[in-house]
Design a protein around this motif. Sequence first.
Motif, PDB file in Angstrom:
ATOM      1  N   UNK A  14       0.793  -1.156  -0.005  1.00  0.00           N
ATOM      2  CA  UNK A  14      -0.090   0.019   0.077  1.00  0.00           C
ATOM      3  C   UNK A  14       0.873   1.330   0.170  1.00  0.00           C
ATOM      4  N   UNK A  17       2.105   1.666  -3.373  1.00  0.00           N
ATOM      5  CA  UNK A  17       0.969   1.977  -4.422  1.00  0.00           C
ATOM      6  C   UNK A  17       0.289   3.173  -4.246  1.00  0.00           C
ATOM      7  N   UNK A  21      -0.691   5.777  -7.085  1.00  0.00           N
ATOM      8  CA  UNK A  21      -2.208   5.683  -7.319  1.00  0.00           C
ATOM      9  C   UNK A  21      -2.730   7.156  -7.332  1.00  0.00           C
ATOM     10  N   UNK A  24      -1.794   9.118 -10.278  1.00  0.00           N
ATOM     11  CA  UNK A  24      -2.876   8.577 -11.452  1.00  0.00           C
ATOM     12  C   UNK A  24      -4.225   9.130 -11.390  1.00  0.00           C
ATOM     13  N   UNK A  25      -4.771   9.229  -9.929  1.00  0.00           N
ATOM     14  CA  UNK A  25      -6.104   9.589 -10.141  1.00  0.00           C
ATOM     15  C   UNK A  25      -6.081  11.167 -10.493  1.00  0.00           C
ATOM     16  N   UNK A  28      -6.259  11.698 -14.255  1.00  0.00           N
ATOM     17  CA  UNK A  28      -7.017  11.253 -15.040  1.00  0.00           C
ATOM     18  C   UNK A  28      -7.576  12.534 -15.953  1.00  0.00           C
TER      19      UNK A  28
ATOM     20  N   UNK C 191     -11.898   6.194  -7.816  1.00  0.00           N
ATOM     21  CA  UNK C 191     -11.277   5.418  -8.708  1.00  0.00           C
ATOM     22  C   UNK C 191     -11.961   4.235  -9.433  1.00  0.00           C
ATOM     23  N   UNK C 208      -6.027   2.186 -16.356  1.00  0.00           N
ATOM     24  CA  UNK C 208      -7.235   3.032 -15.436  1.00  0.00           C
ATOM     25  C   UNK C 208      -8.166   1.895 -14.909  1.00  0.00           C
ATOM     26  N   UNK C 211      -5.001  -0.319 -12.094  1.00  0.00           N
ATOM     27  CA  UNK C 211      -4.561   0.397 -10.924  1.00  0.00           C
ATOM     28  C   UNK C 211      -5.826   0.425  -9.710  1.00  0.00           C
ATOM     29  N   UNK C 212      -7.084   0.589 -10.198  1.00  0.00           N
ATOM     30  CA  UNK C 212      -8.172   0.204  -9.105  1.00  0.00           C
ATOM     31  C   UNK C 212      -8.073  -1.243  -8.638  1.00  0.00           C
ATOM     32  N   UNK C 214      -5.763  -3.345  -8.455  1.00  0.00           N
ATOM     33  CA  UNK C 214      -4.649  -3.590  -7.326  1.00  0.00           C
ATOM     34  C   UNK C 214      -4.804  -2.844  -5.912  1.00  0.00           C
ATOM     35  N   UNK C 215      -5.538  -1.680  -6.147  1.00  0.00           N
ATOM     36  CA  UNK C 215      -5.688  -0.723  -5.001  1.00  0.00           C
ATOM     37  C   UNK C 215      -6.790  -1.316  -4.223  1.00  0.00           C
TER      38      UNK C 215
END
Lengths: 281, 303, 237
Positions: A14, A17, A21, A24-25, A28, C191, C208, C211-212, C214-215
Amino acid sequence: MIRRGIFATFLLVYGFLVLPFADFMADRPLEVKLGYLPHPQLLKILSADHDLIVAQSAVVKVLFYYGTIVGHFMENVIIRPEHANMYRTLQTATQLDPYNMDAYYFAQAAFTWQLERIDEVNTLLEHGAKYRTWDPWINFYLGFNHAYFLKDYGRAAVYLQRAGELAPENALFSRLAARYYYESDQTKTGLAFLEAMIAEAKDGAVKQTYTVRRDALLAVFALERAQASFVAKVGRQPKSLDELLQTGFLQRIPKDPYGGKFYLDENYRVRSTSKLAGDNL
Amino acid sequence: MLPIDIENLSKTYSVKRGRKVLALDNLTLQVDQGEILGFLGPNGSGKSTTIKTLVGQIRATQGKASIFGQPVRDSNCRQRVGYLPENPAFYDFLTSHQYLDLVGSTFGMDANHLRTESDRVLDLLDLHHADRRPIRSYSKGMVQRLGLAQALLHDPDLYILDEPMSGLDPLGRALVKQIIVDLKHRGKTVFFSTHVTADVEAVCDRVAVIVSGKLQAVNLVSELLEKGIEGYVIQLSGGSEQLCAGFEMNLREDSLREVFVQRRDLNRFMGDVSRDNGEILLMEPRRRDLEQFFLDIVRREKE
Amino acid sequence: MLFLVPSFSSFSMRQVQELAITLSLSTISMVLLVMTLLLGSSSIWRDIERRHTASILTLPISRDSYLLAKFLSIAIFIVLAGVVLAAAAAVMISLAATQYPSDLPLAWGNIVLAIGADVLKYLLLSAVAVFFSAVSTSFYLPFFATLVVYLAGSASQEVFEYVSGQFAQQIDPAQVAVIKGVYYLLPNFSAFDFKVHAVYALQVSSQAFLFPLCYAIVYGGIVLGAAVWVFNRRELP
């Protein structure tokens, strides 16, 4: 022991990540973020007696979205924000709750100066004025839009008069109304409006939009004043802004807060290479 | 490898406003292979706390407990244990057959074996007539018997029974006592809690008495019963009047007298009787029973 | 609700198909939310309250496997419900789409992805609900705490971006730090939102949805791990 290991592994993953993450968010594509609202009439049915909160949440959504993209305006980055969707969302909000001032206020702030969607904004404001009969500000916006953007001084005076009647204690409305009856100095009226809006603004993004615009207008105002005194003294238009500098009518050329450079166009009007963020948005 | 080995077990509960209650105070107790140990104590004495620690429902503050040498925190230690909770509650949307299937699968019983064993325990506890009904329709006594059935299902070596007789009618109590005695005959170990002394007297090899979280006594039941003899009630006919002087005496009929003789006076009295040509018709020991023993301990602890 | 989609969709004159998809996805999301809240927040504490744990957890079942099995049963239920609702939605969307053809293609892949991501989101939420159930002694804490996590987790991305933008300077830095901390702590449900992709048939990059995914696995694992940890320490009646 094994359980602890598994748990620690999860935590570790985590930790690795979460930052990519979050990046990435944040990266978008923008159109993903504002989302889509169903037709207002349908939404009204679906939201039952929660229509006010649904309307407010739609406005807040737009505000948040605008807050994230307004940074890009300032950096003069060419992006394609969802203006149509923003406008539609606001419109939906005003259908659900015609009294919601935030929607009108925000439409006025976001869609007039940069986007010049004056007619759309006025339609929205007219809708609001029907409901918010006590509110001087909607009339003030309408009056200002008619005068400043549409150059329809007659109608502008009527709206401003109404605003002045609704708020007799606010001198600005009546002063502006009087001014539209007699003169049409765009830059000065624009400045007066912006100062009033900056004083009223609470939302950071909106306040900044107005402040930057005011700074730009102040710069234009300074240039126009120097130009006017040049014309009065010399009897002709200056060839360029540099000539104003050289002849001492201007101490320095002010900065364009939108990142452009000021110049004089062929009709001797003050312009900026940024077009004051006018059309790349 | 002792079936149950409890060493210096203590448990404090925090109650409201940081106040602490000592529910169990340094309890040490061993249960031997093949014995029936009654765990006797008044309500709130720490019986349930001890048992819940043994079956892993609560954690002791101090000390350790193990079952067949495995620490009680390990859920695997309960493979050889049949446990009956106090006032048990089962998933009441299941039928007793379905519930036993669930229990059997956790013990890794195969389907055929499970079937025959379910039938056996349901028969034993007289639940066969109700085995297709959801448990929610059961009476309190039936749920209690189902609790015992699920404890017996996989034929474990150790039984931990929390108040096994509660909620049962006299018939049920007799049945449970019989089952416990049968288990002993088959070499199984039974550890059960109760506050009824008669139950202990009827089935137990040993009794452990707990009051206010402290273990007060661990005794062989037979020893207690023997030690508890205070004197004898003797019925006799014949002999002189003098014979009974100084004893408690009831005149039953003209020629039949009933005398209570203290334990220490028995030999002297018997000598007197034979010298006086009296005839003993009946002789019965009078005991201080277990209840008395128990009440004495509780009284002493309270003082 | 789903059966009303074709008739409701005709409210929108311009984009019947788009509205049908939106409505179907919203309905599915709503149903799954209610299901997750009810199932998740009535899960473990109820077994404790009714003292079923005294009979179940005294068998040779570890608390870990009990809790994970509880989560798994809820998860299976949610997945099955998602499949059934998706099938119903597919029928309704194709009905609406044939009535008023749109200039956009029907991106079935995206619609399936949107529903799948929604299911994944509610699996994650049910892990949160199970965690609160393992701590609680009543219905209220798990229900409302899960609801709050749901609402906050759905909004956190927007708030985070707002305070990360230019206007963070006008907000108290301590406040911004707290908001950012909460953002990383909360599950990020935005996400899992592929509704716009489904409605407007937008291209979805493999990143897209990887990622979610794995999250969800990692975050869900942590939440369940924490739930196991607290539940193992809990004293049962």
